[in-house]
Design an enzyme around this catalytic site. Structure first.
Site, PDB file in Angstrom:
ATOM      1  N   HIS A   1      -4.536 -10.646  -5.777  1.00 30.71           N
ATOM      2  CA  HIS A   1      -3.138  -9.764  -4.874  1.00 30.71           C
ATOM      3  C   HIS A   1      -4.654  -9.075  -3.253  1.00 30.71           C
ATOM      4  O   HIS A   1      -3.962  -8.990  -2.313  1.00 30.71           O
ATOM      5  CB  HIS A   1      -2.930  -8.647  -5.495  1.00 30.71           C
TER       6      HIS A   1
ATOM      7  N   CYS B   1      -7.710  14.541   2.294  1.00 28.22           N
ATOM      8  CA  CYS B   1      -7.298  15.377   2.475  1.00 28.22           C
ATOM      9  C   CYS B   1      -5.229  15.504   1.692  1.00 28.22           C
ATOM     10  O   CYS B   1      -5.048  16.807   1.136  1.00 28.22           O
ATOM     11  CB  CYS B   1      -6.311  15.717   3.460  1.00 28.22           C
TER      12      CYS B   1
END
Lengths: 403, 137
Positions: free
Chosen positions: A203, A327
């Protein structure tokens, strides 16, 4: 031009329509089990798998007998590392790898440690490359395997594979490489490069997800790995499980196309990437992460100081890119790859990875440049750190309250 | 991760971005967070003689939720008395912006920034800083 623009080709690539076309008959029309030896359905499937094996082997300069099909590079990495550790335990128990490897390699190594193996995690230099002297010094008579990636997924740096494999062989160890990001993008030759085991994935090269391969050298030396899954003894006993025929056909076709188009694609993509990089590094306080000479042609990882990566990506919502800022994760730890280059946490938080691909156009790159510039400027207008920097305040002089 | 419409609104059109004169004794400045953690908020309030906040400004280095939390905080602060401003709870911000659990720390930081700004103002004007005893959610 379709919005959003996909510039995250190191994460995954869209499937090439030619690959899809090659795969389609093997879902229903030619559905046989490649292991069915006594009827035409099985023969047709087996023939398709054999052909794909040749296509994969050709791309990396191997023989088709050296290709083991797997479910993807994570499985290939696991099979190589755990399989070598088990097979060669009489010979030694020491493996050497680097801190910037993919998690599939790092976590397989951690598993080996739990089984009593010893693993050395080599640091990398500031540019992301392995220091050959440090590698040489880490080799011991117990070292059975050196596993170092070909091209890095986050910063794109290409390791000195020939030199690394020579050091491994000099000390009697095997050399394995996770070449997921390099195969199909730059020339990889298992013999010229001295590779004994190599992991690749479909992929990342415009093929389907859920299929990959492990190259296992058969001559000089003949390498063996202990199977990690028990079953019918497929793939020369190294990987049991009914073969994913459509996936394997897709991987084969994807490899063939890369072989044909790699040279011109690498030129086209490095020109586009360089255009993007020069346009963005015109911005003040922006830095390219990793070695820029030994680098995959389609990757640029850039830190825009004083803006935070996730906030930046939100302003760049028309672009699909990724950031070294973590984050979103509970740990709030930024990328371990960027940190291992010696980047401070704030620079790691400020990084964006641009990954160009086969379907990236110049128009898209031009648009990406505009969007990124605007976003960085917008966020710097909002950034107290940028204001302090502009006022000449040394951010290190401030006592930050870590939270 | 999908952001709520309100986060996107505050992020795209942040309210009250800017800088007040931090040397003025009528201005309180709160600077919280750390660059290493990926979040730094600077929140400033301008206070009149009746202890009412007449203006509020912010600048934030951080993710969209951090920017939205501080933008919302400045909106809420304007016109509030110092005492009422002290009562702003991070969970009010979480609720208003529909922040997911992983982003609650952004609201905590905004509350910390409000309290730090108020305390800076208090100390400048000869008052003792207020210790927060609250345990964050």
């Amino acid at each position: 031009m379709n919005i959003p623009i996909y510039l995250d080709n190191n994460a995954t690539t869209p499937m090439d329509p030619r690959v899809l076309e090659a795969m389609l008959p093997y879902f229903n029309e030619k559905f046989g089990n490649a292991a069915s030896r006594n009827h035409a359905f099985g023969w047709v499937a087996e023939e398709a798998v054999d052909y794909a094996r040749e296509q994969v082997a050709k791309l990396i300069g191997a023989s088709e007998k050296e290709i083991i099909f797997t479910s993807g590079a994570t499985e290939s990495d696991n099979l190589a590392i755990k399989g070598v550790f088990e097979m060669y335990k009489e010979k030694g128990n020491h493996i050497i790898t680097t801190v910037t490897e993919h998690k599939a390699v790092l976590d397989a190594c951690k598993h080996v440690e739990k089984l009593g193996g010893k693993v050395t995690y080599l640091p990398v230099k500031e540019d992301g490359l392995v220091d050959l002297a440090v590698l040489e010094a880490a080799m011991t008579p117990e070292t059975i395997l050196v596993s170092i990636m070909y091209g890095n997924n986050e910063i794109g740096v290409i390791q000195p594979i020939k030199e690394i494999s020579a050091i491994a062989h000099k000390h009697g160890a095997l050399f394995m490489t996770d070449a997921v990001q390099a195969v199909g993008k730059i020339p990889v030759d298992v013999n010229a490069d001295g590779i004994d085991l190599l992991a690749l994935s479909a992929h990342k090269i415009y093929g389907p997800k859920g299929v990959g391969a492990l190259y296992v050298r058969r001559k000089g030396p003949r390498v063996k790995v202990t199977a990690q899954m028990d079953g019918g003894g497929h793939e020369r006993g190294m990987r049991s499980g009914t073969l994913n025929v459509p996936g394997i056909v897709g991987l084969g076709k994807a490899c063939e196309l890369c072989g044909q188009e790699m040279e011109s694609e690498a030129k086209r993509l490095s020109a586009l990437r360089d255009k993007l990089q020069s346009a963005l590094t015109v911005l003040e306080e922006s830095y390219v992460n990793g070695n820029v000479e030994h680098r995959l042609p389609h990757v640029a990882n850039i830190s825009f100081k004083y803006v935070e990566g996730e906030g930046l990506m939100m302003a760049m919502k028309d672009l699909a890119v990724s950031s070294g800022s973590a984050c979103t994760s509970a740990s709030l730890e930024p990328s371990y790859v960027l940190k291992s280059l010696g980047l401070s946490d704030d620079l790691a938080h400020s990084s964006i990875r641009f990954g160009l691909g086969r379907f990236t156009t110049e128009e898209e790159v031009d648009y990406a440049i505009e969007v990124t510039k605007k976003a960085v400027t917008h966020l710097r207008d909002l950034s107290p750190l940028w204001e302090m920097f502009k006022e000449g305040i040394d951010l290190n002089s401030i006592e930050w309250a870590e939270h | 991760m999908a952001y709520s419409d309100k986060v996107i609104d505050h992020y795209t059109n942040p309210r009250n971005v800017g800088t007040l004169d931090k040397s003025s004794h009528k201005v309180g400045t709160g600077l919280v967070g750390a660059p290493e953690c990926g979040d730094v908020m600077r929140l400033q309030i301008q206070v009149d003689d009746n202890n009412v906040i007449t203006d509020a400004k912010f600048k934030t280095f951080g993710c969209g939720s951090a920017i939205a939390s501080s933008s919302l905080a400045t909106e809420w602060l304007k016109g509030k008395s110092i005492d009422d401003a002290m009562k702003i709870d991070n969970m009010d911000i979480v609720e208003e912006l529909a922040l997911p659990p992983v982003k609650i720390h952004c609201s905590v930081l905004a509350e910390d920034a409000i309290k730090a700004a108020i305390n800076d103002f208090r100390v400048k004007n000869g008052l003792a800083p207020i210790e927060s005893e609250k345990v964050h959610h």
